[in-house]
Design a protein around this motif. Structure first.
Motif, short mmCIF file in Angstrom:
data_model
loop_
_atom_site.label_atom_id
_atom_site.label_comp_id
_atom_site.label_asym_id
_atom_site.label_seq_id
_atom_site.Cartn_x
_atom_site.Cartn_y
_atom_site.Cartn_z
N SER A 94 -4.41 7.46 3.43
CA SER A 94 -4.49 7.44 1.98
C SER A 94 -5.84 7.92 1.47
CB SER A 94 -4.23 6.03 1.47
OG SER A 94 -4.37 5.96 0.07
N ASP A 95 -5.82 8.57 0.33
CA ASP A 95 -7.04 8.98 -0.35
C ASP A 95 -7.57 7.88 -1.26
OD1 ASP A 95 -7.09 11.53 0.80
OD2 ASP A 95 -5.79 12.37 -0.75
N MET A 96 -6.83 6.80 -1.42
CA MET A 96 -7.31 5.69 -2.25
C MET A 96 -8.56 5.08 -1.62
SD MET A 96 -3.91 3.63 -3.58
CE MET A 96 -3.22 3.34 -1.95
N ASN A 113 0.35 4.18 -2.61
CA ASN A 113 -0.01 5.49 -2.08
C ASN A 113 1.03 6.55 -2.42
OD1 ASN A 113 -1.95 7.02 -0.38
ND2 ASN A 113 -0.18 7.27 0.95
N SER A 114 2.30 6.14 -2.44
CA SER A 114 3.38 7.09 -2.71
C SER A 114 3.38 7.62 -4.13
CB SER A 114 4.73 6.44 -2.40
OG SER A 114 4.83 6.14 -1.01
N VAL A 174 0.84 -1.21 0.00
CA VAL A 174 0.00 0.00 0.00
C VAL A 174 0.87 1.25 0.00
CG1 VAL A 174 -1.67 1.34 1.36
CG2 VAL A 174 -2.00 -1.12 1.04
N TRP A 175 1.99 1.22 0.72
CA TRP A 175 2.92 2.35 0.73
C TRP A 175 3.37 2.70 -0.70
CZ3 TRP A 175 5.20 6.30 3.24
CH2 TRP A 175 6.41 6.79 2.74
N TYR A 213 -1.57 5.17 6.45
CA TYR A 213 -0.92 6.19 5.61
C TYR A 213 -1.84 7.34 5.24
CZ TYR A 213 2.70 2.65 5.25
OH TYR A 213 3.68 1.73 5.54
N LEU A 257 -4.28 1.52 4.50
CA LEU A 257 -4.84 2.77 3.96
C LEU A 257 -5.05 3.78 5.07
CD1 LEU A 257 -7.56 1.39 1.47
CD2 LEU A 257 -5.39 2.47 0.87
#
Length: 400
Positions: free
Chosen positions: A177-179, A90-91, A86-87, A175, A172
């Protein structure tokens, strides 16, 4: 443009994976990024085929861009596997959705399960520890505690793909995350099933047929023709990998390691180093694994530890997030993703591991482990490959 991220191993690709990609496209994804395990996989094993070949085939099977998951996350717990992948997605800073399979196929149920797991882990940690002291794994202990108050959630987290899905959603959250999470309900065959149903077979079933039958005859209809052709070509060239070919060097590594050496390896704790060290007189890999295995320490975990010992993956290596993303394959849509990520990514993404290794001391260490893992993997092939192959890797660019 809607970009969806997928976390995968494709070891090997099968009809269930194809269904997942197609359902992700049906949900509106115009572009698909896959973060894929490299030459070693999370069950503590060698990948059947080399990562570059699997990445090439993935692009021909529906993915547009394939990023390599660093080996230390491949050979780790579900939590670390999910977090590392996921990192990387997301990055990139431009991915809209994280798509994953699950047995329940319901994001709300998975979110409820995640909330319950986090609360229970914090409030009932002493009870969970007491159950683990009786010899049970953490997931078994956690499920047992939750089952006492919420049987529905206990049923959800007892399924392996649901559990991995929850770890993706936890990452998610971690981090920020907006995903957006999107799940596809797993169809027909359970994870690791020994049966094939209605044209669907698990990766475990397919691997067993490939390695035991030494042919693709038993998997016709369960994967696409391009994967069948690639597997047949790999057989002809001696490029099918098997963990059994690493048996002697794994035994050698254990016999020449101290208790202190083993204690530094990722996922070793609670005195497990003593149990592993005590198995150093084993005369085979199977004997070693069965000597160490208990209800608390699964076979997959022990295999991951032994491979980590061989490669040299330590607890320190798990404290650092990936400092770069290594590109293994892409097509024209993949190039469009990379062009968008150029303005949004928080870490560099590139094809050359030699250049990526020069970015920082952390990048150098990540590259060192990856190159070492590929060198070890070359010994698991029927036809042994030369060392330092990662430096000479030819990345697949498909512009058709």
């Amino acid at each position: 443009m809607k970009i969806s991220g997928i976390i995968c191993e494709y070891n090997p690709f099968h009809n269930g994976h194809l269904f997942h990609i197609r359902e992700t496209r049906k949900n509106g994804a115009t572009h698909v990024v896959a973060v894929m395990s490299g030459n070693f996989v999370q069950r503590g094993d060698t990948a059947v085929m080399d990562k570059l070949e699997r990445a090439r085939l993935a692009v021909h099977s529906g993915a547009d861009l394939v990023i390599e998951l660093p080996v230390q996350f491949c050979l780790s717990s579900a939590e670390n596997f999910a977090s590392g992948a996921v990192w990387l997605l997301n990055s990139m800073g431009c991915i809209d959705e994280l798509s994953f399979g699950s047995e329940c196929g319901d994001i709300d149920k998975l979110q409820k399960a995640l909330d319950t797991v986090e609360i229970t882990a914090a409030v009932q940690k002493d009870t969970i520890r007491e159950i683990m002291e009786k010899g049970y794994t953490y997931p078994r202990a956690l499920t047992s505690v939750i089952n006492g108050t919420d049987s529905e959630t206990a049923a959800v987290i007892s399924e392996p793909n649901n559990l991995l899905a929850i770890e993706y959603m936890r990452a998610l959250k971690k981090y920020r995350s907006d995903m957006q999470p999107f799940t596809v309900k797993r169809v027909n065959t359970p994870h690791d099933s020994a049966d094939a149903v209605n044209g669907y077979a698990s990766a475990s079933y397919i691997r067993e047929r490939i390695l035991n039958d030494r042919s693709t005859v038993g998997i016709n209809g369960y994967t696409s023709s391009i994967w069948i052709d690639a597997l047949n070509n790999a057989f002809r060239n001696g490029e099918i990998a098997s963990l059994s070919r690493l048996e002697r060097i794994m035994l050698y590594k254990l016999r020449t390691s101290s208790v202190e050496d083993i204690a530094q390896i990722n996922d070793v704790g609670q005195g497990l180093e003593n149990r592993i060290y005590g198995a150093r007189m084993a005369g085979s890999l199977d004997e070693l694994l069965f000597t160490v295995k208990t209800k608390r320490y699964t076979m997959s975990r022990i295999r991951r530890i032994m491979l980590s010992l061989l490669i040299g993956i330590t607890k320190e290596d798990m404290k650092q997030t990936a400092p770069y993303g290594r590109i293994l394959a892409f097509n024209e849509r993949g190039r469009e993703i990379l062009a968008k990520a150029k303005d949004t990514a928080s870490i560099p993404y590139a094809t050359s591991i030699a250049k990526l290794s020069q970015l920082s001391p952390e990048a150098e260490r990540f590259a060192e482990l990856e190159i070492r893992a590929s060198d070890v993997y070359g010994l698991a092939l029927e036809t042994v490959t030369s060392a330092q192959k990662d430096y000479r890797a030819r990345i697949m660019i498909d512009m058709e």
